[in-house]
Each structure stands twice: as C-alpha cells, then as structure tokens.
Design an enzyme around this catalytic site. Structure first.
Site, PDB file in Angstrom:
ATOM      1  N   ARG A  97     -28.079  -4.563 -52.834  1.00  0.00           N
ATOM      2  CA  ARG A  97     -29.311  -3.786 -52.686  1.00  0.00           C
ATOM      3  C   ARG A  97     -30.533  -4.708 -52.738  1.00  0.00           C
ATOM      4  O   ARG A  97     -31.516  -4.486 -52.037  1.00  0.00           O
ATOM      5  CB  ARG A  97     -29.371  -2.716 -53.791  1.00  0.00           C
ATOM      6  CG  ARG A  97     -30.646  -1.905 -53.752  1.00  0.00           C
ATOM      7  CD  ARG A  97     -30.592  -0.726 -54.705  1.00  0.00           C
ATOM      8  NE  ARG A  97     -31.881  -0.087 -54.852  1.00  0.00           N
ATOM      9  CZ  ARG A  97     -32.152   0.871 -55.724  1.00  0.00           C
ATOM     10  NH1 ARG A  97     -31.198   1.320 -56.526  1.00  0.00           N
ATOM     11  NH2 ARG A  97     -33.356   1.404 -55.797  1.00  0.00           N
ATOM     12  N   CYS A 173     -27.765  15.295 -52.407  1.00  0.00           N
ATOM     13  CA  CYS A 173     -28.854  14.434 -52.881  1.00  0.00           C
ATOM     14  C   CYS A 173     -29.634  15.198 -53.939  1.00  0.00           C
ATOM     15  O   CYS A 173     -29.623  16.430 -53.956  1.00  0.00           O
ATOM     16  CB  CYS A 173     -29.757  14.102 -51.706  1.00  0.00           C
ATOM     17  SG  CYS A 173     -31.144  13.051 -52.165  1.00  0.00           S
ATOM     18  N   TYR A 257     -40.143  10.624 -49.766  1.00  0.00           N
ATOM     19  CA  TYR A 257     -39.808   9.537 -48.840  1.00  0.00           C
ATOM     20  C   TYR A 257     -40.691   9.514 -47.594  1.00  0.00           C
ATOM     21  O   TYR A 257     -40.754   8.494 -46.902  1.00  0.00           O
ATOM     22  CB  TYR A 257     -38.329   9.628 -48.425  1.00  0.00           C
ATOM     23  CG  TYR A 257     -37.404   9.132 -49.515  1.00  0.00           C
ATOM     24  CD1 TYR A 257     -36.968   7.813 -49.550  1.00  0.00           C
ATOM     25  CD2 TYR A 257     -36.984   9.969 -50.543  1.00  0.00           C
ATOM     26  CE1 TYR A 257     -36.138   7.349 -50.556  1.00  0.00           C
ATOM     27  CE2 TYR A 257     -36.163   9.518 -51.558  1.00  0.00           C
ATOM     28  CZ  TYR A 257     -35.740   8.212 -51.559  1.00  0.00           C
ATOM     29  OH  TYR A 257     -34.927   7.741 -52.565  1.00  0.00           O
TER      30      TYR A 257
HETATM   31  C1  G6P Z   1     -33.611   9.022 -55.516  1.00  0.00           C
HETATM   32  C2  G6P Z   1     -32.754   9.251 -54.323  1.00  0.00           C
HETATM   33  C3  G6P Z   1     -31.387   8.741 -54.497  1.00  0.00           C
HETATM   34  C4  G6P Z   1     -31.431   7.311 -54.940  1.00  0.00           C
HETATM   35  C5  G6P Z   1     -32.261   7.154 -56.188  1.00  0.00           C
HETATM   36  C6  G6P Z   1     -32.488   5.696 -56.490  1.00  0.00           C
HETATM   37  O1  G6P Z   1     -33.317   9.896 -56.459  1.00  0.00           O
HETATM   38  O2  G6P Z   1     -32.708  10.593 -53.961  1.00  0.00           O
HETATM   39  O3  G6P Z   1     -30.721   8.840 -53.266  1.00  0.00           O
HETATM   40  O4  G6P Z   1     -30.136   6.840 -55.197  1.00  0.00           O
HETATM   41  O5  G6P Z   1     -33.505   7.728 -56.032  1.00  0.00           O
HETATM   42  O6  G6P Z   1     -32.934   5.551 -57.783  1.00  0.00           O
HETATM   43  P1  G6P Z   1     -32.957   4.115 -58.475  1.00  0.00           P
HETATM   44  O7  G6P Z   1     -33.297   4.375 -59.876  1.00  0.00           O
HETATM   45  O8  G6P Z   1     -31.599   3.513 -58.255  1.00  0.00           O
HETATM   46  O9  G6P Z   1     -33.991   3.331 -57.728  1.00  0.00           O
END
Ligand code: G6P
Length: 445
Positions: A97, A173, A257
């Site tokens: 990532r 989601c 988003y």
């Molecule tokens: C949001 C999205 C998810 C994603 C997450 C990432 O909730 O809907 O799809 O996985 O954020 O969160 P993070 O804490 O890993 O940046």
C-alpha cells in the site's frame, strides 16, 4: 430450512480489523447462530493470525457465548461446508500500500489505495486471488455466500460478477453505513430513524434522498451540509471543506471520496505534503497497526480496543454482521451493498456491480430501482465504472495494454505518457505479486 448452526470463514483473519467482526458476531449470537468461526491467513501473516485468534478466544470466553474460534493457514480445509465466507485480504500487505500511495505521488498524480493508480494496482494484485477463492468455493461450499470487503471492493465485485461462476457474491463497504450514521449524528437522532436512498459505485456513492421517520428531509440535510461545508468525513481522508454553493447545487450527498476528484488540486497538495514528511496514510496506518498488535497480544485484553477507531473502517463489522444476519433470517430490510445492477441504476450496465440500496433476502440482495443518477454526477460515475471494468478485465487476463488503458482513462491520472512511466514503475515494484502480468508483457514485446 433455516440452519441452527453456521460456519463463518474469514479469509484474511489476521487483519487488525478482525476484533470488530468478532464483537459483531458475539453481539448477535441470539439471532445469528454462528457456532464455528474460522480465521484463515497466509504463511507470512501467521504471527498476526495467532495473536488475533487468541484475542478472539478471550473475547468469546468473556462473553460466554457458544462460539468456537479456529485458526488455520489451510484455506481449503476452512472453506469446506462453510455457510458464509468473508474476504478481507491485503495482497502485498501495508508495504504494498505504501508503494501504491507513494509512486503515483512521485509523478504528480494522486496516490490512494482505492482510487487512481493505487486502486488499479491493488486490484491487479487482489482480483486473481479472490477469483481463486471463488473457484475453490464452487466445490468446497457451493451454497455459501461470499462477502468481500477487500479493496478496491467495487472493482473486485465487478471481477467476481464477470469472471467467476460464483453467483452468491456481495461486495461490502463501510462508507454507506458511515454516511447514514454521520447524518444521524448531525441531526442528533438515533441512526435507526434515518434512511438514505444510496446509489452509485463503491467509493463513488451518493445519498440521493434522506428520510427521517419516513419523512423526506433531503432538502434540509443538503442545507445543513452546505452551510457547514464539512460534508461526510472519514478518518482516512483529509477533511478539506466543500464550497457551500457546490453542495447546494449538487443537491445530493457525496461520499467523502468525491473530494479526490472535485478537489483534486487541494487533495494532491495535502497528499504531497504527507509524502514529503513520510506520513502517507499507509505509513501512518503502519504505526497504528504496530500499536494495536502490541495491545492485542496482551493476555489481559478481552475487548476490542478503542484505538481501532482511528482507522477508516469504522462500522465495517456492523455492515458485515447486519448483512449476514439479514440473509440468514430473511429479514428483507434495506442495506446498501455492491451487487449486480439489474437495471436499478439506468445509467450503468445491467451486468455491472453497483453500490445501491437493496432489500436483503435469503436469496440475496434485491437492488431497489433508483432510476437515473443526478445529472452532475452521472458522467463521473460512468467514467469510474469504465475504469473498474477495464481494470477487472486486465486483472483477470493479465493484459498489459488493457491495464495501462484503465489507468490512462482514470480522472486522477496524468497524460498517457506519464501513465506509462507510472505504470511501469509500479509493475516493477509489485512484480513478485503480478507474475501472469509480467509474463504476458514480456511475451508481447
Ligand atoms: C474507508 C474505506 C475502506 C478503507 C478504509 C481505510 O473506511 O471505506 O474501504 O479500507 O477507509 O482506512 P485506513 O485506516 O486503512 O486508512
């Protein structure tokens, strides 16, 4: 006949989010009789899996419910006779990532785990693995539901619907449930009193109408959102304010988003500054994970620690457990999921995955008819669907040109020439996880 004993398999069970899921399963044990919960991971995730498994056992034992936790690296053994399978994998782990976020930024493009180049490469790594799981399910548990949260969830669902034989597939989601919760909070009411008609795609979904106790309060909600400019926010997205005029004229509630597309310049500036400080979201999350796993390993801990709430995935287990509960109990309530469109949103292909309010039955989600998308968002939703379809096709076939085309058509991308440089660097960086891809590319040359 309704079963009184269910087997749930969680692939990617060593995820730091799993304690939330365990909490959700425990909370619903009276209506959702999950008796065996299998946590599955890959060899390199083995230490995390054991830590999570032990914490899960302590949580179960504290609650006193009859739930057996199993941990295994043998996916096929776990899948045998499952009733529900959830997939929450991160192929390439957080290191992958970091590359997904940093490489595009170094070329002046937004780097984000589910959008643009980052989303494409996460999809290219993830989709072949999920298709393999779907294939194993065909023989090991043909009646089971596959509920996928692995990102990019929209692209993954598109790939499952088009390139697997498994028909019992749902993408999930936390954004839709998060939007409803956020509106309830702004109104100061219980979330159960609020309902929102939601339509679009994963991470590109819109609240078309909002109801409070059955009354349409859409105009009031838009007014409140416009006045504050805050919109819906999530921990993982910089909360840059919206122009009130934009929200008012849009007339629909955007998910957070949309900021990456409408506020591309401000978002890029913010992400570039995180990049130069070595604090991209993945790097920050890596720090949280280290802390969380230290806590999870504490033999005294038997609850989900509040620090988990710093992550972007708030309410994800609510969404997952509600969905499984409604399928098992044929509740026929309305939830927003990623499912085959079947004409619910007229502007999107009939066969494609869409994120839409659906009635959840024992036969699966029945998408509600949302008609046309509002004019201002129709174009971007269609363009993102094109990106998802091309990306899913590239992931399923390993075709270089299709993948590069997908990237070039994404609204967050630079020119075709810049896209090729970004693409080649990302392909090289992730090559160990994209063997089919590199083979096809070399053969073509
Ligand atoms: C949001 C999205 C998810 C994603 C997450 C990432 O909730 O809907 O799809 O996985 O954020 O969160 P993070 O804490 O890993 O940046």
């Amino acid at each position: 006949m309704k079963k009184d004993s269910l087997k749930l398999v969680v692939i990617g069970g060593g995820s730091s989010y799993t304690p939330e899921l365990i909490e959700g399963v425990i909370k619903r044990h009276k209506t959702l009789p999950i008796k065996d919960l299998w946590l599955v991971d890959v060899e390199e995730g083995s230490p995390k899996l054991e830590t999570i498994g032990n914490l899960a056992r302590r949580m179960v034992s504290k609650s006193g419910v009859g739930l057996k936790i199993h941990t295994t690296l043998d996916r096929e053994a776990a899948l045998k006779d499952a009733d529900f399978v959830t997939t929450q994998i991160r192929v390439g782990r957080l290191e992958g990532r970091i590359l997904d976020e940093r490489i595009p930024l170094s070329y002046g493009m937004i780097g984000q785990e589910t959008n643009g180049a980052g989303g494409l490469f996460l999809g290219l790594r993830t989709i072949p693995v999920i298709l393999e799981i779907a294939k194993e399910m065909e023989t090991l548990c043909p009646e089971a539901w596959l509920v996928n949260f692995s990102n990019p969830a929209g692209m993954v669902t598109e790939a499952l619907l088009r390139y697997s034989n498994n028909r019992k597939v749902i993408g999930l989601c936390n954004v839709p449930i998060g939007m409803t919760m956020a509106i309830a909070k702004v109104l100061g009411v219980e979330p159960s009193r609020v309902r929102m008609d939601q339509a679009g795609l994963n991470h590109m979904v819109f609240g078309l109408k909002t109801y409070l106790d059955g009354k349409d309060i859409s105009e009031r909600v838009i007014r409140i959102m416009a006045e504050s400019g805050d919109g819906i926010s999530m921990n993982n997205i910089p909360p840059i304010k919206w122009a009130p005029e934009f929200i008012r004229a849009l007339g629909t509630i955007p998910c957070p988003y949309l900021r990456y597309y409408v506020k591309k310049d401000e978002m890029f500036k913010e992400l570039a500054s995180e990049f130069s400080r070595g604090e991209t979201r993945a790097e920050v999350v890596k720090g949280y994970e280290t802390e969380l796993f230290k806590q999870y390993a504490d033999p005294e801990l038997a609850i989900k620690p509040p620090e988990l709430e710093k992550r972007g995935g708030a309410y994800y287990s609510e969404a997952a457990c509600d969905l499984i509960d409604s399928i098992h109990n044929d509740r026929r309530d309305i939830q927003t999921v990623n499912t085959r469109n079947r004409g619910a949103i007229v502007d999107l292909p009939y066969e494609s995955a869409v994120e839409v309010s659906s009635v959840i039955t024992r036969e699966g989600p029945m998408p509600l008819s949302m008609g046309e998308l509002p004019l201002p968002v129709k174009g971007i939703v269609q363009q993102i669907k094109t990106f998802e379809r091309l990306s899913a096709q590239a992931a399923a076939t390993g075709d270089y040109d299709t993948a590069l085309l997908a990237l070039t058509m994404n609204p967050l991308s630079g020119s075709d020439i810049v896209c090729k440089s970004v693409f080649d660097e990302m392909l090289k960086a992730h090559r160990a996880l994209l063997p089919a891809f590199l083979r096809n590319h070399t053969e073509k040359k």
